[in-house]
Scaffold this active site. Structure first.
Site, PDB file in Angstrom:
ATOM      1  N   ASP A 181       9.355   3.012  -0.390  1.00 37.11           N
ATOM      2  CA  ASP A 181       8.173   3.587   0.680  1.00 37.11           C
ATOM      3  C   ASP A 181       8.466   3.393   2.031  1.00 37.11           C
ATOM      4  O   ASP A 181       8.029   2.149   2.494  1.00 37.11           O
ATOM      5  CB  ASP A 181       6.760   3.014   0.083  1.00 37.11           C
ATOM      6  CG  ASP A 181       5.780   4.026   0.877  1.00 37.11           C
ATOM      7  OD1 ASP A 181       5.914   4.525   1.657  1.00 37.11           O
ATOM      8  OD2 ASP A 181       4.570   3.767   0.415  1.00 37.11           O
ATOM      9  N   TYR A 212       0.554  -1.105   0.014  1.00 35.53           N
ATOM     10  CA  TYR A 212      -0.101   0.071  -0.008  1.00 35.53           C
ATOM     11  C   TYR A 212       0.891   1.266   0.128  1.00 35.53           C
ATOM     12  O   TYR A 212       1.755   1.350   0.785  1.00 35.53           O
ATOM     13  CB  TYR A 212      -0.878   0.041   1.145  1.00 35.53           C
ATOM     14  CG  TYR A 212      -1.850   1.181   1.347  1.00 35.53           C
ATOM     15  CD1 TYR A 212      -2.699   1.521   0.366  1.00 35.53           C
ATOM     16  CD2 TYR A 212      -1.525   2.250   2.259  1.00 35.53           C
ATOM     17  CE1 TYR A 212      -3.442   2.787   0.364  1.00 35.53           C
ATOM     18  CE2 TYR A 212      -2.416   3.390   2.242  1.00 35.53           C
ATOM     19  CZ  TYR A 212      -3.272   3.604   1.518  1.00 35.53           C
ATOM     20  OH  TYR A 212      -4.077   4.631   1.531  1.00 35.53           O
ATOM     21  N   LYS A 215       4.431   9.433   8.800  1.00 40.11           N
ATOM     22  CA  LYS A 215       3.904   8.690  10.021  1.00 40.11           C
ATOM     23  C   LYS A 215       4.921   9.469  11.233  1.00 40.11           C
ATOM     24  O   LYS A 215       4.779  10.458  11.578  1.00 40.11           O
ATOM     25  CB  LYS A 215       4.039   7.225   9.811  1.00 40.11           C
ATOM     26  CG  LYS A 215       2.692   7.043   8.953  1.00 40.11           C
ATOM     27  CD  LYS A 215       2.432   5.455   8.986  1.00 40.11           C
ATOM     28  CE  LYS A 215       0.960   5.419   8.101  1.00 40.11           C
ATOM     29  NZ  LYS A 215       1.102   4.269   7.032  1.00 40.11           N
TER      30      LYS A 215
END
Ligand SMILES: *Cc1c(COP(=O)(O)O)cnc(C)c1O
Length: 426
Positions: free
Chosen positions: A239, A144, A267
């Site tokens: 990522d 994702y 994050k």
């Protein structure tokens, strides 16, 4: 579980927000029941709307590595707020943050701040396409990378090679320039490069997968990606929105000693505020506006409150913190394994540092096809059992749980006891 106040709030929310939430996984659809509405959080504890306390293993889906409401981070944000919320002009904090990210991630020579992980990956891909002049993007099934159009292929379902959109509203034409391959499969990537290498702009990968549950890279997988990209003139993008500053200060690339061309962060680097970043090789980043022709912008990019939270968080990421997370993680891993064995449940525990998943299927889980074979109903019952016992675990079989440095050994032991209990009675 009876939490009448959360249930009541969720019913009201459902009338005005799709699913009653602002991000789908919060709705608890994968496990059933109503989500717990959160009143406040401190350290490793969440307080629900009805006043109940939970030991938290979601950590706001990753950012809360220091625990919630960490005093120096909160103070930094409060301080910054008194100086103004947003200027739309450069600030010293942004320079300090860029310098800090470059220090933590030696592969990053230049960096651009954005406001979400989705923006970071979307912009990194645009930079890669702009720099190479090529159209194709390669990702891995179950990976994702945010919700931008061309990345919503096999972002957690199926196992085809050719792009079919994972979401309504994504035109076929857009995903026609995306390819998705099985995770941990270097031969499949070699094959694809042999056929279409001249058209591949970038390969994007979660260097430790966390969005299909925790799935580590096998030896040679990350190296293979970078090698094939190097040989074909494509851009290798790690990522690290989830893994950056979580698996080591310098993320998975530090932990595994592999150097990508571009890196996406989010994050943890935002310290709990909406801040993310992408960066890497200077020759690629120099293509980004206003230096180069790749356009990318943001009204709130580098927001001073977010930058203050980021700096105060990154400041505290010392090597001892990762040793502590490793110790706590190992304790939880061993305890969960024992609990599975004790309850005679077919399952496996996979962990890298402070990311951990209990899959309800025999291991190892190497890719999305394996993960998808888990017993999700059993997971849902276990999840409900944990919640009843005061443990807030991610509400999906396919989301990694996160440990924070605010956890104590007694929290881990209580969690193991709750997990064992919930396994036996579900
Ligand atoms: C969370 C996540 C994203 C998306 O970040 P948002 O801030 O939710 O847009 C992208 N990539 C990975 C690996 C993630 O875990």
């Amino acid at each position: 579980m009876s939490d009448p106040r959360s249930e009541q709030l969720h019913r009201r929310a459902e009338a005005v927000l799709p699913g009653g939430v602002n991000s789908p996984v919060r709705a608890f659809r994968a496990v059933g029941g109503h989500p717990v509405f959160i009143e406040s959080a401190r350290g490793a504890r969440l307080v629900g709307a009805d006043g109940r306390e939970y030991i938290d293993f979601v950590g706001s889906w990753g950012p809360a590595i220091l625990g919630h409401a960490e005093p120096t981070v909160v103070a930094a944000v409060q301080q910054a707020a008194t100086r103004g919320l947003s200027f739309g002009a450069p600030t010293e904090g942004e320079v300090l943050l860029a310098e800090k990210l470059i220090e933590l991630f030696p592969s990053i020579e230049m960096v651009r701040c954005v406001s979400s992980g989705t923006e970071a990956t979307m912009s990194a891909l645009r930079a890669a396409r702009g720099a190479t002049g090529r159209p194709l993007i390669v990702k891995f099934d179950g990976g994702y990378h945010g919700h931008s159009d061309c990345l919503l292929v096999q972002a957690g379902s199926g196992a085809a090679t050719f792009g079919t959109p994972d979401s309504a509203g994504v035109p076929e034409e857009i995903v026609r320039s995306s390819r998705s391959l099985p995770y941990n499969d270097v031969p499949a990537l070699e094959d694809l490069f042999a056929r279409e290498g001249a058209h591949i702009a970038a390969v994007i990968v979660e260097p430790v997968a966390g969005n299909m549950g925790c799935v580590p890279p096998e030896p040679g997988f990350l190296e293979g990606i970078v090698r094939l990209c190097d040989a074909a003139g494509a851009v290798a993008i790690f990522d690290e929105v989830m893994t950056g500053c979580r698996l080591a200060r310098g993320g998975a690339q530090e932990r595994y000693g592999v150097t990508p061309h571009l890196t996406c962060l989010g994050k943890i680097v935002g310290g709990g505020m909406p801040l993310a970043a992408y960066g890497g090789r200077r020759d690629i980043m120099e293509r980004v506006a206003p230096l180069g022709p790749v356009y990318q912008a943001g009204t709130l990019s580098g927001n001073p409150l977010a930058v203050a939270a980021a700096l105060a968080t990154l400041e505290q990421l010392r090597p001892e913190l990762y040793e502590r997370l490793e110790t706590l993680g190992a304790r939880l891993e061993a305890g969960l394994r024992e609990a599975l064995a004790g309850a005679r449940v077919d399952g496996c525990v996979q962990r890298v540092g402070s990311m951990i998943t209990l899959f309800f299927r025999p291991g190892p889980v190497r890719n999305w096809a394996d993960a998808a074979g888990s017993d999700r109903e059993r997971f849902a019952r276990w999840h409900a059992g944990l919640l009843e016992r005061g443990v807030y675990w991610p509400p999906s079989q396919f989301e990694a749980a996160f440990l924070s440095a605010a956890l104590g050994e007694e929290d881990i032991d209580r969690t193991i006891a709750a997990a064992a209990d919930a396994l036996r009675s579900s």
